[in-house]
Design a protein around this motif. Structure first.
Motif, short mmCIF file in Angstrom:
data_model
loop_
_atom_site.label_atom_id
_atom_site.label_comp_id
_atom_site.label_asym_id
_atom_site.label_seq_id
_atom_site.Cartn_x
_atom_site.Cartn_y
_atom_site.Cartn_z
N ILE A 219 0.83 -1.21 0.00
CA ILE A 219 0.00 0.00 0.00
C ILE A 219 0.86 1.26 0.00
O ILE A 219 0.34 2.37 0.01
CB ILE A 219 -0.97 0.00 1.21
CG1 ILE A 219 -2.08 1.04 1.03
CG2 ILE A 219 -0.23 0.16 2.52
CD1 ILE A 219 -3.17 0.98 2.08
N GLU A 220 2.19 1.08 -0.01
CA GLU A 220 3.15 2.19 0.01
C GLU A 220 3.01 3.04 1.27
O GLU A 220 2.96 4.26 1.23
CB GLU A 220 3.03 3.06 -1.25
CG GLU A 220 3.49 2.35 -2.51
CD GLU A 220 3.65 3.29 -3.70
OE1 GLU A 220 4.21 4.38 -3.52
OE2 GLU A 220 3.21 2.92 -4.80
N TYR A 221 2.95 2.33 2.41
CA TYR A 221 3.00 2.96 3.72
C TYR A 221 4.36 2.67 4.34
O TYR A 221 5.03 1.70 3.99
CB TYR A 221 1.94 2.35 4.64
CG TYR A 221 0.53 2.89 4.52
CD1 TYR A 221 0.20 3.89 3.61
CD2 TYR A 221 -0.48 2.38 5.33
CE1 TYR A 221 -1.10 4.37 3.52
CE2 TYR A 221 -1.79 2.86 5.25
CZ TYR A 221 -2.09 3.84 4.34
OH TYR A 221 -3.38 4.31 4.25
N THR A 222 4.73 3.50 5.29
CA THR A 222 5.83 3.12 6.17
C THR A 222 5.26 2.13 7.19
O THR A 222 4.04 2.07 7.39
CB THR A 222 6.40 4.34 6.91
OG1 THR A 222 5.37 4.87 7.77
CG2 THR A 222 6.85 5.42 5.93
N PRO A 223 6.11 1.35 7.85
CA PRO A 223 5.59 0.46 8.90
C PRO A 223 4.81 1.23 9.97
O PRO A 223 3.81 0.73 10.50
CB PRO A 223 6.86 -0.17 9.48
CG PRO A 223 7.83 -0.15 8.34
CD PRO A 223 7.55 1.12 7.61
N GLU A 224 5.25 2.45 10.26
CA GLU A 224 4.57 3.26 11.27
C GLU A 224 3.18 3.68 10.79
O GLU A 224 2.22 3.71 11.57
CB GLU A 224 5.40 4.50 11.60
CG GLU A 224 6.72 4.23 12.30
CD GLU A 224 7.79 3.67 11.37
OE1 GLU A 224 8.73 3.03 11.88
OE2 GLU A 224 7.67 3.87 10.13
N GLU A 225 3.07 4.01 9.52
CA GLU A 225 1.76 4.40 8.96
C GLU A 225 0.80 3.22 8.98
O GLU A 225 -0.39 3.38 9.30
CB GLU A 225 1.94 4.93 7.54
CG GLU A 225 2.56 6.31 7.47
CD GLU A 225 2.83 6.76 6.05
OE1 GLU A 225 2.80 7.98 5.79
OE2 GLU A 225 3.09 5.90 5.17
N LEU A 226 1.29 2.03 8.63
CA LEU A 226 0.43 0.86 8.66
C LEU A 226 -0.02 0.57 10.08
O LEU A 226 -1.20 0.24 10.32
CB LEU A 226 1.18 -0.35 8.09
CG LEU A 226 0.36 -1.65 8.05
CD1 LEU A 226 -0.85 -1.51 7.11
CD2 LEU A 226 1.24 -2.83 7.60
#
Length: 321
Positions: A219-226
């Protein structure tokens, strides 16, 4: 009765694991070797004597509207030379990328038996990040100058949320997304739910075609965003439901919750700057996964052709708390 239910659950789980293992074995046995043709290197090192051979082997890379002098001028162009040097430095070898693309092709062949592996060719594009990859029936192009790392000097004028995906790990993700465009039927989305489910289908497609990539990468997130999306899933869902957004046709909603952006726009000061973008797509992904988990008799391809309302109504989706 309680023990009977438990044992039935164990049996179902064991059977499911065996089936998953069988599918994995079948996919891994599909012969789909990939060698990326380094057009980027060949072009950067070409001399006038080499040009005719390049045009013969890569006619689709040379518009007939331009004479040979134009192409030689381009090879010698200062910016082109800088791009070529940066790409060769970042990618002296593409073996790990080839291995990931090979796995993508194996999965495509398994789910779409008519699929035939194309030629895969690397090039440069003057950092045309709107066309990082191009997929056709016979050729896949990868613009390596759009994958030099988010902090590369070439990208200083590009917004941070866009260049976040300018990394090697996203090459196969972008290819999978391009193949999703080819295999998912175009649908005219009317409501926010339509947009959410359409995005969810694309991500579920990636779940099957590139299972070796993380959810954050898909989804093109950083791990923190996910992690933020997962932690706040129930609150996001409550926000959508309470404001009756799911079936709204407000044209501003895709810009707030679907399209790439620095963050999602809840219009709540304490949330907006912390939230990841495309939160509606994230929720649509969870709905599609819930649907497939709760409707095992429905095939992946059949689901792709179903309406968003049918998927939503039969998903039994419950946000995580």
């Amino acid at each position: 009765m309680k023990y009977l239910s438990f044992f039935l659950l164990v049996i179902i789980t064991v059977v499911s694991c065996k089936n998953d293992s069988k599918v994995t074995d079948e996919i891994s046995n599909i012969e789909m070797p990939v060698t990326i043709e380094r057009f980027d290197i060949k072009f950067s090192q070409a001399t006038p004597d080499d040009l005719e051979g390049l045009k013969t082997n890569y006619p689709f890379m040379f518009s007939k509207s331009y004479p040979d002098a134009f192409w030689m001028d381009k090879i010698q162009d200062t910016l082109q030379q800088e791009l070529s040097e940066a790409v060769i430095k970042a990618y002296p070898s593409l073996e790990d990328v080839e291995a990931e693309i090979s796995s993508l092709f194996q999965h495509l062949k398994f789910y779409y038996p008519a699929f035939k592996a194309p030629r895969v060719i690397s090039t440069t594009s003057y950092v045309d990040y709107r066309n990082k990859v191009i997929v056709t029936d016979s050729i896949d192009l990868i613009a390596l100058d759009t994958y030099l790392g988010p902090e590369h000097e070439f990208y200083l004028g590009v917004q941070e949320y866009i260049r976040a995906g300018f990394r090697k790990e996203q090459i196969v993700v972008d290819l999978a997304d391009a193949y999703a465009n080819r295999y998912l039927l175009p649908v005219k989305n009317k409501t926010l739910l339509d947009e959410m489910i359409a995005g969810g289908k694309r991500l579920y497609f990636k779940d099957l075609m590139i299972p070796f990539k993380t959810d954050a990468e898909k989804i093109e997130y950083t791990p923190e965003e996910l992690k933020w999306a997962e932690t706040n899933e129930s609150y996001i869902w409550q926000y959508f439901v309470e404001r009756e957004l799911l079936f709204s046709t407000d044209s501003k909603l895709p810009g707030r919750f679907i399209n790439p952006a620095p963050f999602s726009k809840f219009y709540l000061a304490e949330i907006d700057n912390e939230s990841p973008p495309k939160i509606g797509v994230y929720l649509g992904w969870q709905i599609v996964k819930a649907y497939m988990n709760n409707n095992s008799e429905v095939s992946f391809k059949d689901m792709l052709n179903m309406s968003s309302e049918d998927i939503f109504n039969h998903s039994k989706f419950k946000p995580r708390k």
